[in-house]
Structure formats: C-alpha cells, structure tokens
Design a protein around this motif. Sequence first.
Motif, PDB file in Angstrom:
ATOM      1  N   ILE A   1      55.934  78.431  26.333  1.00  0.00           N
ATOM      2  CA  ILE A   1      54.820  77.500  26.498  1.00  0.00           C
ATOM      3  C   ILE A   1      54.448  77.505  27.977  1.00  0.00           C
ATOM      4  O   ILE A   1      55.318  77.605  28.849  1.00  0.00           O
ATOM      5  N   GLY A   2      53.167  77.454  28.263  1.00  0.00           N
ATOM      6  CA  GLY A   2      52.713  77.461  29.649  1.00  0.00           C
ATOM      7  C   GLY A   2      53.246  76.268  30.421  1.00  0.00           C
ATOM      8  O   GLY A   2      53.189  75.132  29.941  1.00  0.00           O
ATOM      9  N   ALA A   3      53.757  76.528  31.615  1.00  0.00           N
ATOM     10  CA  ALA A   3      54.359  75.454  32.407  1.00  0.00           C
ATOM     11  C   ALA A   3      53.319  74.419  32.830  1.00  0.00           C
ATOM     12  O   ALA A   3      53.589  73.212  32.795  1.00  0.00           O
ATOM     13  N   ASN A   4      52.136  74.867  33.202  1.00  0.00           N
ATOM     14  CA  ASN A   4      51.108  73.926  33.650  1.00  0.00           C
ATOM     15  C   ASN A   4      50.719  72.962  32.538  1.00  0.00           C
ATOM     16  O   ASN A   4      50.630  71.747  32.738  1.00  0.00           O
ATOM     17  N   LYS A   5      50.487  73.510  31.338  1.00  0.00           N
ATOM     18  CA  LYS A   5      50.090  72.678  30.211  1.00  0.00           C
ATOM     19  C   LYS A   5      51.198  71.691  29.845  1.00  0.00           C
ATOM     20  O   LYS A   5      50.942  70.507  29.610  1.00  0.00           O
ATOM     21  N   ALA A   6      52.442  72.186  29.767  1.00  0.00           N
ATOM     22  CA  ALA A   6      53.568  71.329  29.383  1.00  0.00           C
ATOM     23  C   ALA A   6      53.809  70.241  30.422  1.00  0.00           C
ATOM     24  O   ALA A   6      54.032  69.070  30.075  1.00  0.00           O
ATOM     25  N   ASP A   7      53.744  70.606  31.714  1.00  0.00           N
ATOM     26  CA  ASP A   7      53.965  69.619  32.776  1.00  0.00           C
ATOM     27  C   ASP A   7      52.876  68.559  32.781  1.00  0.00           C
ATOM     28  O   ASP A   7      53.158  67.366  32.928  1.00  0.00           O
ATOM     29  N   GLU A   8      51.636  68.995  32.615  1.00  0.00           N
ATOM     30  CA  GLU A   8      50.521  68.042  32.598  1.00  0.00           C
ATOM     31  C   GLU A   8      50.654  67.070  31.437  1.00  0.00           C
ATOM     32  O   GLU A   8      50.419  65.860  31.581  1.00  0.00           O
ATOM     33  N   TYR A   9      51.045  67.605  30.282  1.00  0.00           N
ATOM     34  CA  TYR A   9      51.160  66.743  29.104  1.00  0.00           C
ATOM     35  C   TYR A   9      52.290  65.729  29.286  1.00  0.00           C
ATOM     36  O   TYR A   9      52.118  64.533  29.023  1.00  0.00           O
ATOM     37  N   ALA A  10      53.463  66.211  29.745  1.00  0.00           N
ATOM     38  CA  ALA A  10      54.600  65.310  29.934  1.00  0.00           C
ATOM     39  C   ALA A  10      54.287  64.246  30.984  1.00  0.00           C
ATOM     40  O   ALA A  10      54.627  63.070  30.808  1.00  0.00           O
ATOM     41  N   TRP A  11      53.596  64.647  32.064  1.00  0.00           N
ATOM     42  CA  TRP A  11      53.243  63.680  33.110  1.00  0.00           C
ATOM     43  C   TRP A  11      52.250  62.649  32.588  1.00  0.00           C
ATOM     44  O   TRP A  11      52.331  61.473  32.956  1.00  0.00           O
ATOM     45  N   SER A  12      51.327  63.060  31.728  1.00  0.00           N
ATOM     46  CA  SER A  12      50.382  62.092  31.153  1.00  0.00           C
ATOM     47  C   SER A  12      51.119  61.051  30.320  1.00  0.00           C
ATOM     48  O   SER A  12      50.756  59.875  30.303  1.00  0.00           O
ATOM     49  N   LYS A  13      52.177  61.472  29.618  1.00  0.00           N
ATOM     50  CA  LYS A  13      52.955  60.525  28.828  1.00  0.00           C
ATOM     51  C   LYS A  13      53.740  59.569  29.735  1.00  0.00           C
ATOM     52  O   LYS A  13      53.890  58.392  29.427  1.00  0.00           O
ATOM     53  N   VAL A  14      54.247  60.085  30.857  1.00  0.00           N
ATOM     54  CA  VAL A  14      54.936  59.229  31.822  1.00  0.00           C
ATOM     55  C   VAL A  14      53.986  58.160  32.349  1.00  0.00           C
ATOM     56  O   VAL A  14      54.347  56.981  32.455  1.00  0.00           O
ATOM     57  N   CYS A  15      52.773  58.571  32.658  1.00  0.00           N
ATOM     58  CA  CYS A  15      51.773  57.615  33.159  1.00  0.00           C
ATOM     59  C   CYS A  15      51.452  56.555  32.110  1.00  0.00           C
ATOM     60  O   CYS A  15      51.291  55.373  32.435  1.00  0.00           O
ATOM     61  N   GLU A  16      51.353  56.969  30.839  1.00  0.00           N
ATOM     62  CA  GLU A  16      51.077  56.011  29.768  1.00  0.00           C
ATOM     63  C   GLU A  16      52.183  54.962  29.671  1.00  0.00           C
ATOM     64  O   GLU A  16      51.917  53.767  29.500  1.00  0.00           O
TER      65      GLU A  16
END
Length: 562
Positions: free
Chosen positions: A346-361
Amino acid sequence: MKRAAIYARVSKAYKKKGETRVSIEEQRVDCEAYCEERGYAIVACYVDKDKYRVKGKLKSPSGENKDRPSYQAMLKAARAGEFDVIVAWKEDRLYRGIYAAIPFVEMLDDQRGGVTVELVKETFNRAMLEIKAAIGKLELDNIRERTTMGVKARLRAGKANTGQDRYGYERNGEVIELVEEEARWVQQIFAWYIERVPLMEIRRRLIEAGAPQKGSSVPRKIQWARSSIQAVLGAAEVYTSGIKRHSRDGEVFEIPVPSILDRETYRQFLKVREVNKKHPAHNIKRDYLIGGLVYCECGRKWGARSLSSWRKNSKGERILRKKRSGCYYCPEQHKERIHPDCPRTIGANKADEYAWSKVCEVLNVPDVLILEAQRHVDNFRQQAADIQAERERLRGDMDALVMERQWVITQARKGTITAQDMEHQLSALTFQELSLKRKAMNIGEMAALSAFDGWEDAARAYLAILSDGLAELDANPETDEERRELFAMKRDIVLALVDRVQIGKDRELVVSFKLDARSLLGQAALDAVQIELGGTCTRIQLSLPRRHFASCASPSPPAYRC
C-alpha cells in the motif's frame, strides 16, 4: 458438571528414536480419559509444542518460559471464567521454575477457588507449588550443566557434536563426512548467487529441479524456504576453509570438515555480497508515520521501503515516476504462507494521510475515548468494596510468611533440616513474598484510582494539548530540519494514540486507537482503553459520509468506510 480445560506441553514437537519423552498425543489421551472417568465436560484443549516468536526471536515452549502462547491463552480464559478445572499430565507440564509459575499462582489467587488444578500422574498441592517449582528449576539447571560438560568434552576431542547437520555434510559416528549430491547443489547455489540470480528465483530453480533438502527433526512446512538458502550462503567460510567452528559457554572449538568451495568462488561470493549490502541509489530513506504498526491477515508486521524511480504503466512500459514515494509491504515472500486477503503493498503517502486523518478526528472528538474510559473506571469502582478486605488478607499472609521464614532458619540452625532443604524452602517463601507484594501494590493502586475523581480532567487536558498543536503540524515546512521536527511530533502523537493498523484485502485500513489512563495518572490499575475506527484507503474517493465507531477491542472489529 465441571467444565475442564486440558493443557499439554513438550519442549520439542517431535522426538527422536529411542527417546522416552511423553508426546502431546499421549498426554491428551490420558487427560481425556481422566476427565471422562470423572464426568468432566472438556471445553478447551491448550497445547504448546511448536516454537514461537517473541520480539522477532524464535523460542521453544520450555516450561521455564511464561510467554508460551497457549499457556497465556489458558490463563486468560481461566480469569474469564470459561472453565472450572485445569487438567494436566504432570505439574512440570504447566511450569518449570518460579518465573513461569508466577502468572499461574496469581491466576489461582485471583480466582479464589473458582478454578482448580488436577493432575493425571500426580497430586496437585497448592501449598507445595512454590517449592516444587523451585526444585524443578534446579533439576533443569543440573541437566543443562551435565549436558554442556559432555558436549564440551566431545568438542575438545575434535568429535562431531549432536544437532542439525549443515547442508552438504552428515555425521558418521564422530566424523563429519561429505554428501556428494548435496555438495553439488551447494556449488550450484553459489554459482547462481555470483551470477546475481535473486534468492526467490534460486528457490524456484531448486524446487523445479527436485534438489534434495536436508532432513529435519521438525517436518518442513515449505520447500526450500528463503532462510534455508540464506543459511547455505551464510556458511561460505565453512565450505571454503574446511573448518566448522562451535561455540559453547564462550569457548570456541574447531572441527575439521571436507571443503566444498574453492578460494576463487569464495572471493567472488564476498564481492557480490558486499555489493548487495550497499543500498541502491534509488533507496532513499523516508519517514513513515505508521511504520511498525501495520499488520495484515498473514499475521506479519509490515515493513516500509522506498519505491524505484521507475514504474510500469498500463501498457507494461517502464516510465519515470512523477513523484518519488515509499510504500508499506508484507514481508512474507513464500506463496504457501500468503493469506488470500493480503494486498501485499500500500502506498505510504496514502496510508499515512488516512491514518493521520483518523488521529485528527479522534482528537477533535475526544468524547469517544473518554466514554470508553469512563466505563472501565466504573467497573473498578464497583469492585472497590472488596479491596479493603483483600488488603487486610494480604497483610495477614505477609506476616505469616515472615514467621515461617524465621522458623525455617531456626530449624536449620538446630540441624533439624539440611542447608539444601533450607535454601529450597527459603526460595519458595521468597517467591510467595514477591507474589503477595505485587498483588498488594496492584490493590493499593486500584483503591487509589477508585477514589480519584480527577482522571477525566487529566485525560481531557492531555488530549487537548495534543489537539492544540494540530494546526501547526499541518503547516508546510520550509527546511529539512523543520520537516523532520514536524514529522517527529506527528510520530509521537501516533505512537501515543494508535495501537495498530489492520489492512484488509481491498487495502481497507482499520485503525485501532488506545487511551492508557495508567500513563496519564501514573497508576497501574486501568487497562488500556481501545476504540476502533475503520475505513478504506484507495485511490477512489468514496462519497459515503464519515462515521465513528467506538467499542472495546475485539478479535474481529467491524470496519466502516468513510
């Protein structure tokens, strides 16, 4: 009717010819007959026979180890009240030594008679548990010492030691001899390696050609595993020099063996080996936000790596990437072990962005975590009524231990018991004392937590501190130093809140969060609280509304697209 759980263990899954060790099957048959005779309903059977990994290290299921998978699963189920009695063949199947017996004793004390222990070949005596555990450890140490002395004597005499034969050789009595067919394959493996043939291609060729593999005491799950080929390559010096080195307790012994490789092949091998150790030019170090937290259905923790400057388009043509990036990948390379639902990368950028968005939520809506923490605190407060009585009982037990210790020392001075008996009894009493002190400490912390009303404010303040810095963390850094600093801050937040990231077949990510009130309050009474937020990370933007899902962690948490 009593519910029974059977426990069976062997240190090695397969026994050699002539060994008298009791097998798992024999233990199980005897335990089942025991339960049937007494009318017990068998609800579970826990078996430790295979090696297991702890922090990447392979361990055998010795009775000395308390982290055996099935042993820990049994203790957890016992605490949950899933059965009434544990049935084992002998006591040493459960534990050997004080270290492994500690969690077992704590479980029995916690259950207060709710779980009993019965043995097929012996009588279980709770009062003698600590002494028998200490004696079992001494017996094991004596066996190891005698074995080590015998092995070192053989090695000093230049005789072959027992154990797995290296590929290309076999032991004939006390001499190591060459196996001609295996030796030819050793030479072929090194020839392919020098030609820069990848290891997995070497594996394919070996399997296709029907190359014989060295026999093993444990049946091989896959043919020519990557590790088997690496073991052959790692023995290049032995194959060339004709000297096999054994180390035992800091001493190194040299055993002569026939040479298989010539010096020129060895020189070329070292040259290729050195080149392979150097990172290619395109392998640029990158930052991975959720590195070490991603897992797939293969049961493996994912690694991270940078991608090549080139990629293939839909026509199969190699083209230059517009933007350099990295990816997370499953380290499992053997097809036999790859789960059908593992997406592999899985692309690192996509996975990191998604996980960080969940942290922000989660930080923007802290009530999700706070509500779960509140439920756990309420459970502890409901148990507060029993805490004081338990504390008084423990004080009485510790006073009794002091008196018993003094009695043992007095008897030894009078000559009523030997010095060795005194050591055994004192070690058992020390074990009991440590166990009681640990329980007393936990009870004191539980009492403090049940009376503490400010935990919610502390938790909210902690989450607010993290939330306040989110806007700054989304800023675009102007220098590499600023980028590294921002990444380090993000990484700290992720490690503080994210427990793991599970990836599914369609690259669906389920992010599991944690809030550890223990670290917030400096106490050890509250278990980590977890919630699950799930979603899909793909190149296609989904139009479904975002949702939150909060629950305690479960074996198969539900996932929501968002």
